[in-house]
Structures are given as C-alpha cells and as structure tokens.
Design an enzyme around this catalytic site. Sequence first.
Site, PDB file in Angstrom:
ATOM      1  N   TYR A 273      80.327 -60.736  -3.736  1.00 55.53           N
ATOM      2  CA  TYR A 273      81.082 -61.213  -4.905  1.00 55.53           C
ATOM      3  C   TYR A 273      80.213 -62.167  -5.748  1.00 55.53           C
ATOM      4  O   TYR A 273      80.138 -62.034  -6.980  1.00 55.53           O
ATOM      5  CB  TYR A 273      82.345 -61.928  -4.408  1.00 55.53           C
ATOM      6  CG  TYR A 273      83.288 -62.407  -5.475  1.00 55.53           C
ATOM      7  CD1 TYR A 273      84.166 -61.522  -6.108  1.00 55.53           C
ATOM      8  CD2 TYR A 273      83.338 -63.757  -5.839  1.00 55.53           C
ATOM      9  CE1 TYR A 273      85.055 -61.973  -7.069  1.00 55.53           C
ATOM     10  CE2 TYR A 273      84.225 -64.209  -6.793  1.00 55.53           C
ATOM     11  CZ  TYR A 273      85.085 -63.324  -7.410  1.00 55.53           C
ATOM     12  OH  TYR A 273      85.965 -63.778  -8.365  1.00 55.53           O
TER      13      TYR A 273
ATOM     14  N   LYS B 119      78.953 -61.702  -9.612  1.00 51.37           N
ATOM     15  CA  LYS B 119      79.337 -62.654 -10.666  1.00 51.37           C
ATOM     16  C   LYS B 119      78.121 -63.336 -11.293  1.00 51.37           C
ATOM     17  O   LYS B 119      78.125 -63.690 -12.475  1.00 51.37           O
ATOM     18  CB  LYS B 119      80.324 -63.690 -10.103  1.00 51.37           C
ATOM     19  CG  LYS B 119      81.667 -63.080  -9.669  1.00 51.37           C
ATOM     20  CD  LYS B 119      82.391 -62.443 -10.852  1.00 51.37           C
ATOM     21  CE  LYS B 119      83.732 -61.869 -10.487  1.00 51.37           C
ATOM     22  NZ  LYS B 119      84.420 -61.230 -11.620  1.00 51.37           N
TER      23      LYS B 119
HETATM   24  P1  NDP Z   1      93.936 -59.803  -9.361  1.00 47.37           P
HETATM   25  O1  NDP Z   1      93.548 -59.207  -8.060  1.00 47.37           O
HETATM   26  O2  NDP Z   1      95.185 -60.607  -9.448  1.00 47.37           O
HETATM   27  O3  NDP Z   1      93.986 -58.654 -10.502  1.00 47.37           O
HETATM   28  C1  NDP Z   1      92.930 -57.751 -10.633  1.00 47.37           C
HETATM   29  C2  NDP Z   1      93.169 -56.827 -11.794  1.00 47.37           C
HETATM   30  O4  NDP Z   1      92.034 -55.954 -11.906  1.00 47.37           O
HETATM   31  C3  NDP Z   1      94.369 -55.919 -11.606  1.00 47.37           C
HETATM   32  O5  NDP Z   1      94.967 -55.697 -12.857  1.00 47.37           O
HETATM   33  C4  NDP Z   1      93.761 -54.622 -11.070  1.00 47.37           C
HETATM   34  O6  NDP Z   1      94.516 -53.458 -11.374  1.00 47.37           O
HETATM   35  C5  NDP Z   1      92.471 -54.599 -11.858  1.00 47.37           C
HETATM   36  N1  NDP Z   1      91.433 -53.784 -11.251  1.00 47.37           N
HETATM   37  C6  NDP Z   1      90.905 -53.880 -10.015  1.00 47.37           C
HETATM   38  N2  NDP Z   1      89.965 -52.947  -9.833  1.00 47.37           N
HETATM   39  C7  NDP Z   1      89.890 -52.237 -10.993  1.00 47.37           C
HETATM   40  C8  NDP Z   1      89.122 -51.141 -11.444  1.00 47.37           C
HETATM   41  N3  NDP Z   1      88.206 -50.569 -10.663  1.00 47.37           N
HETATM   42  N4  NDP Z   1      89.336 -50.652 -12.694  1.00 47.37           N
HETATM   43  C9  NDP Z   1      90.269 -51.198 -13.501  1.00 47.37           C
HETATM   44  N5  NDP Z   1      91.012 -52.256 -13.134  1.00 47.37           N
HETATM   45  C10 NDP Z   1      90.844 -52.757 -11.894  1.00 47.37           C
HETATM   46  O7  NDP Z   1      92.666 -60.688  -9.800  1.00 47.37           O
HETATM   47  P2  NDP Z   1      92.575 -62.048 -10.658  1.00 47.37           P
HETATM   48  O8  NDP Z   1      93.486 -61.986 -11.801  1.00 47.37           O
HETATM   49  O9  NDP Z   1      92.634 -63.190  -9.725  1.00 47.37           O
HETATM   50  O10 NDP Z   1      91.049 -61.971 -11.154  1.00 47.37           O
HETATM   51  C11 NDP Z   1      90.697 -61.419 -12.415  1.00 47.37           C
HETATM   52  C12 NDP Z   1      89.205 -61.655 -12.640  1.00 47.37           C
HETATM   53  O11 NDP Z   1      88.910 -63.043 -12.590  1.00 47.37           O
HETATM   54  C13 NDP Z   1      88.313 -60.991 -11.582  1.00 47.37           C
HETATM   55  O12 NDP Z   1      87.137 -60.513 -12.176  1.00 47.37           O
HETATM   56  C14 NDP Z   1      87.995 -62.139 -10.648  1.00 47.37           C
HETATM   57  O13 NDP Z   1      86.805 -61.939  -9.951  1.00 47.37           O
HETATM   58  C15 NDP Z   1      87.888 -63.304 -11.634  1.00 47.37           C
HETATM   59  N6  NDP Z   1      88.079 -64.607 -11.028  1.00 47.37           N
HETATM   60  C16 NDP Z   1      89.265 -64.953 -10.413  1.00 47.37           C
HETATM   61  C17 NDP Z   1      89.414 -66.199  -9.844  1.00 47.37           C
HETATM   62  C18 NDP Z   1      90.674 -66.624  -9.180  1.00 47.37           C
HETATM   63  O14 NDP Z   1      90.687 -67.757  -8.640  1.00 47.37           O
HETATM   64  N7  NDP Z   1      91.748 -65.850  -9.181  1.00 47.37           N
HETATM   65  C19 NDP Z   1      88.312 -67.182  -9.869  1.00 47.37           C
HETATM   66  C20 NDP Z   1      87.132 -66.711 -10.526  1.00 47.37           C
HETATM   67  C21 NDP Z   1      87.037 -65.481 -11.085  1.00 47.37           C
HETATM   68  P3  NDP Z   1      95.634 -52.884 -10.329  1.00 47.37           P
HETATM   69  O15 NDP Z   1      96.787 -53.844 -10.377  1.00 47.37           O
HETATM   70  O16 NDP Z   1      95.987 -51.540 -10.853  1.00 47.37           O
HETATM   71  O17 NDP Z   1      94.950 -52.870  -8.983  1.00 47.37           O
END
Ligand code: NDP
Length: 248
Positions: free
Chosen positions: A156, A160
Amino acid sequence: MKLMEGKVSLVTGASRGIGKGVAMKLAEHGSDIAFTYLSSDEKAKEVEDELKAFGVKAKGYKSNAADYTAAEELIKNVLADFEKVDAVVNNAGITRDGLLMRMTEENWDEVMNTNLKSVYNVTKHIQRSMLKQRSGSIINMSSIVGVRGNAGQSNYAASKAGIIGFTKSIAQELGSRNIRCNAIAPGFIATEMTGELGEEVMQEWLKAVPLNRAGTTEDVANAVLYLASDLSSYVSGQTLSVCGAMLT
Ligand code: NDP
C-alpha cells in the site's frame, strides 16, 4: 458561493467512503458528476440519486480502474455522456495488509494495480480531452502512509508513494497546457476501509493525531474541492496532507 458551476468531475471509487464524500461535495458546488465503482451496484444507484438531488447531472459507471482497457472504455463513455471532464479525482483504492513475510504476490499485484496503475490508466485516457480544452485539474488520492511508510503495508505504501511521483511528473508534463495535477495525503479517515482495522488499532492510530480525532470524508472532500476549483489555479505538483497534523 458555488465553486464548480458548469464543470464536470469524474470521481473513481465513489460508491462509498471518501469518494462518495468527494462526489457529494463537488455536486453541492454545482459540478456534474460521473463516478465509478467496482461491485456495489445498489450503493452506486443510491449515490447517483443523492447526487441528482443537488440538481446536477450524475451517472455511475461500473468500471474496474485497475483495468487499462476498461479505463479507456470508461473515458469514452463519460465523454459521450458529459462532453467534457474538467476535474478527475483518482480515488479508487484498496488495502491488502500484511508483513512482507506473509505478503503474497497476489496481495502485491492487486494493490499496485488498483491503487497505482489505475491512476495511470485514467489519467492516460483523459489527457487528450484535457489537452484539447487546455484546462483540467487531476487530483490523486495518496496517503500519509505513502510519505512515511507503515509496517504491514509495504504494498500500500509503495503504491501511494508511486502516486506522488506520478503526480509531480504529470504536473511538469502538462503544466504548459494549463492542466494541474496534485495529490492529497489523508491521514486517518473514518470509512469502511479503516473500520476493518478494529477498535484497538484505531485507538492506537488516534494517539498520533494532534487534532485528537479521526478525519471525516468531508475533511478530505473540502481539500479536493479546493484543488478541483479555480481557487487553486496556481497550485500544481503538490501533495496536500489532510491528517490532523499527524505528519508534519
Ligand atoms: P473504501 O474502501 O471505503 O471505498 C473504496 C471505493 O473504491 C469504493 O467505492 C470501491 O467500490 C472503489 N473501488 C475499489 N476498487 C476499485 C476498482 N478496482 N475500480 C473501481 N473502483 C474501485 O475506501 P476509502 O474511502 O477509505 O478510501 C478511498 C481512497 O482514499 C483510497 O485510495 C484510499 O487508499 C485512500 N485513503 C484512505 C484513508 C482512510 O483513512 N480511509 C487514508 C489515506 C488514504 P465498491 O464499493 O464497488 O467496491
């Protein structure tokens, strides 16, 4: 004041979590919204309806951001439906945590493809239309883990950190055409992704946050709004941390 009136934004991974918060915030500020998801059909339909309630055009696309050809098809469809894209938020991401000792090749590849290759896929295919319109804002969702690393998240963190290098390069490559590219590095944001960590790990993380709380999806969405809108018209190639001073 609405900051995105007349604009079209594409947000990947917006069926829930940060992506959903971002899509809502941009819609609240008048942007039409195209968004993607991977498997949550029902949630995506709900998000589409919630977005339309802001009086904007909104459409969800089931599209795997990790798949090069799917991304090409997605951009073709979005441009056919919306005619242009002003802002792209490359947000889709996953975790497959584990110490290197136990990390499988599949764990590595899945995270690199979903988190990093996806950013290349979508940016690569949207660039032509942004070059033609001589404007655009690309925002890539990195993480503070990409800046400082984290034991148990080498895949991860590498994905990133890769996003930050990509962001800086694209800012330099496309800047002369008025296309900006920035990254956001969220800290600890309360979503389903962090919900998987369990209460004990969460409390441990929170001890390292000077602002003394987990971030909200709205905290991140506000930063995206700034970078997507003309408020940041002279800001490019930067990584903005939204982490409650966890990383200074
Ligand atoms: P969630 O797991 O809550 O949501 C992930 C989203 O990405 C969902 O809508 C999912 O769709 C979609 N997704 C996953 N894989 C794919 C794919 N291959 N193609 C298209 N869509 C996809 O994650 P977060 O909201 O927590 O995180 C969002 C971003 O922020 C990520 O990049 C994460 O790494 C980053 N981030 C998050 C942090 C946190 O503390 N939460 C901290 C730092 C960064 P579906 O519902 O259909 O699976």
